[in-house]
Design a protein around this motif. Structure first.
Motif, PDB file in Angstrom:
ATOM      1  N   ARG A 212      24.088 -20.361 -46.566  1.00 33.49           N
ATOM      2  CA  ARG A 212      25.468 -19.875 -46.462  1.00 33.49           C
ATOM      3  C   ARG A 212      26.195 -21.109 -45.818  1.00 33.49           C
ATOM      4  O   ARG A 212      26.062 -21.832 -44.984  1.00 33.49           O
ATOM      5  N   VAL A 213      27.478 -21.186 -46.402  1.00 38.53           N
ATOM      6  CA  VAL A 213      28.473 -21.841 -45.736  1.00 38.53           C
ATOM      7  C   VAL A 213      29.242 -21.143 -44.675  1.00 38.53           C
ATOM      8  O   VAL A 213      30.088 -20.269 -45.175  1.00 38.53           O
ATOM      9  N   THR A 214      29.100 -21.374 -43.507  1.00 42.93           N
ATOM     10  CA  THR A 214      29.794 -20.290 -42.558  1.00 42.93           C
ATOM     11  C   THR A 214      31.370 -21.107 -42.138  1.00 42.93           C
ATOM     12  O   THR A 214      32.201 -20.582 -41.585  1.00 42.93           O
ATOM     13  N   GLU A 215      31.193 -22.361 -42.186  1.00 45.44           N
ATOM     14  CA  GLU A 215      32.417 -23.085 -42.052  1.00 45.44           C
ATOM     15  C   GLU A 215      32.552 -24.574 -42.657  1.00 45.44           C
ATOM     16  O   GLU A 215      31.573 -25.391 -42.521  1.00 45.44           O
ATOM     17  N   ARG A 216      33.398 -24.744 -43.290  1.00 49.77           N
ATOM     18  CA  ARG A 216      33.601 -25.792 -44.124  1.00 49.77           C
ATOM     19  C   ARG A 216      34.024 -27.142 -43.315  1.00 49.77           C
ATOM     20  O   ARG A 216      34.645 -27.098 -42.418  1.00 49.77           O
ATOM     21  N   LYS A 217      33.043 -28.193 -43.322  1.00 49.96           N
ATOM     22  CA  LYS A 217      33.224 -29.250 -42.630  1.00 49.96           C
ATOM     23  C   LYS A 217      33.583 -30.517 -43.504  1.00 49.96           C
ATOM     24  O   LYS A 217      32.991 -30.741 -44.594  1.00 49.96           O
ATOM     25  N   CYS A 223      26.070 -35.414 -45.662  1.00 45.67           N
ATOM     26  CA  CYS A 223      25.307 -33.924 -45.849  1.00 45.67           C
ATOM     27  C   CYS A 223      24.451 -34.375 -47.280  1.00 45.67           C
ATOM     28  O   CYS A 223      23.326 -34.031 -47.231  1.00 45.67           O
ATOM     29  N   TYR A 234      28.111 -28.070 -49.645  1.00 44.04           N
ATOM     30  CA  TYR A 234      29.426 -27.507 -49.366  1.00 44.04           C
ATOM     31  C   TYR A 234      30.187 -26.906 -50.607  1.00 44.04           C
ATOM     32  O   TYR A 234      30.668 -25.852 -50.705  1.00 44.04           O
ATOM     33  N   PRO A 237      26.703 -23.852 -52.254  1.00 43.25           N
ATOM     34  CA  PRO A 237      25.393 -23.402 -51.682  1.00 43.25           C
ATOM     35  C   PRO A 237      24.570 -22.698 -52.369  1.00 43.25           C
ATOM     36  O   PRO A 237      23.215 -22.680 -52.155  1.00 43.25           O
ATOM     37  N   CYS A 248      19.749 -29.959 -45.471  1.00 40.27           N
ATOM     38  CA  CYS A 248      21.220 -29.979 -45.145  1.00 40.27           C
ATOM     39  C   CYS A 248      21.789 -29.060 -43.955  1.00 40.27           C
ATOM     40  O   CYS A 248      22.625 -29.021 -43.479  1.00 40.27           O
ATOM     41  N   GLY A 253      28.322 -25.815 -39.973  1.00 38.22           N
ATOM     42  CA  GLY A 253      28.739 -24.885 -40.943  1.00 38.22           C
ATOM     43  C   GLY A 253      27.872 -24.497 -41.843  1.00 38.22           C
ATOM     44  O   GLY A 253      28.337 -23.843 -43.009  1.00 38.22           O
ATOM     45  N   LEU A 254      26.602 -24.799 -41.799  1.00 38.29           N
ATOM     46  CA  LEU A 254      25.494 -24.390 -42.860  1.00 38.29           C
ATOM     47  C   LEU A 254      24.462 -23.341 -42.222  1.00 38.29           C
ATOM     48  O   LEU A 254      24.220 -23.780 -41.064  1.00 38.29           O
TER      49      LEU A 254
END
Length: 260
Positions: A212-217, A223, A234, A237, A248, A253-254
């Motif tokens: 899961r991408v919780t916050e894009r960086k 990565c 990103y 996923p 990763c 953010g993952l």
């Protein structure tokens, strides 16, 4: 230097599982389990093999005109739960590719169009030709089978050495080609030729557990270097190309968890 240290740290935990399963999948004293298909590419003909190869099993049943209910059930269950994760954590041939990749820092990208050829191999060599010609055509050419079964049998058996023909030479050329490719590209066999990976990859978008991408960086390139199949996770996923190695997750953010 920090990126290199991060890379080896991320592999440390996974490599333990790969080593343990390499031993378990080739523990001769457990060969009574060969009736059970395991979702990894490990040749049934290998004298040490513990389990049945799911791809070989599929070909066998199609060649005799039957449906491989058990192997389809096993792959469906594993895929529905974790997607293609066994490719990243348990498969001995995947482990070999990870090791070979360490031999060279220079890596060349694999053209995206080639990554779909594994589906062609699945349909043609694993399904159609065995069903029509009643021959296990993928097994005849599989580099994992040559390395784990073909070469050892030829080395220890003089009678078989005297019967080597053109097909065996072709198999050796394919194996050597992939071994060299493994040094200069990340997991080429997984990405362009593995029919088992093709089957399991279809479950990545629906599996119970997922990345899961919780916050894009803004760490795409860093990565991507961690990923054993050279993905920018990103962007997607649930990519069908992802082997769920989870290296990763060292990037911000993952996370790995249940699908919501």
């Amino acid at each position: 230097m920090a990126g290199k240290a991060l890379f080896f740290k991320s592999l440390k935990r996974r490599i333990k599982y790969q080593l343990l399963f390499l031993v378990f999948a080739n523990a001769y004293f457990l060969s009574f389990l060969k009736v059970i298909p395991c979702p990894i590419l490990n040749c049934y003909s290998c004298p040490l093999a513990t389990f049945a190869c799911p791809i070989g099993t599929i070909q066998h049943f199609l060649a005799i005109g039957a449906f491989p209910f058990v192997v389809v059930g096993v792959l469906g269950l594993v895929g529905a739960f974790v997607g293609r994760m066994t490719c990243g954590w348990l498969c001995p041939f995947g482990f070999l590719q990870d090791l070979m990749a360490k031999l060279s820092r220079k890596k060349y990208p694999i053209p995206h169009f080639l990554t779909h050829s594994r589906f062609v191999i699945l349909v043609v060599l694993v399904v159609c030709l065995p069903f029509v010609l009643h021959e296990h055509w993928f097994c005849k050419l599989c580099p994992a089978g040559v390395l784990e079964a073909g070469l050892p049998v030829v080395v220890v058996n003089p009678d078989i050495r005297s019967q080597i023909g053109f097909l065996f030479v072709v198999k050796i050329v394919i194996l050597v080609g992939f071994l060299v490719w493994m040094v200069f590209s990340k997991r080429p066999f997984c990405r362009v030729a593995c029919p088992l990976g093709a089957i399991l990859s279809l479950f990545n978008r629906v599996s119970f557990y997922r990345i899961r991408v919780t916050e894009r960086k803004a760490m795409f390139e860093a990565c991507r270097k961690l990923c054993p199949v050279d993905l920018n996770i990103y962007e997607d996923p649930d990519s069908i190309h992802c082997v769920r190695a989870l290296d990763c997750l060292k990037c911000p953010g993952l996370s790995w968890g249940k699908r919501t």
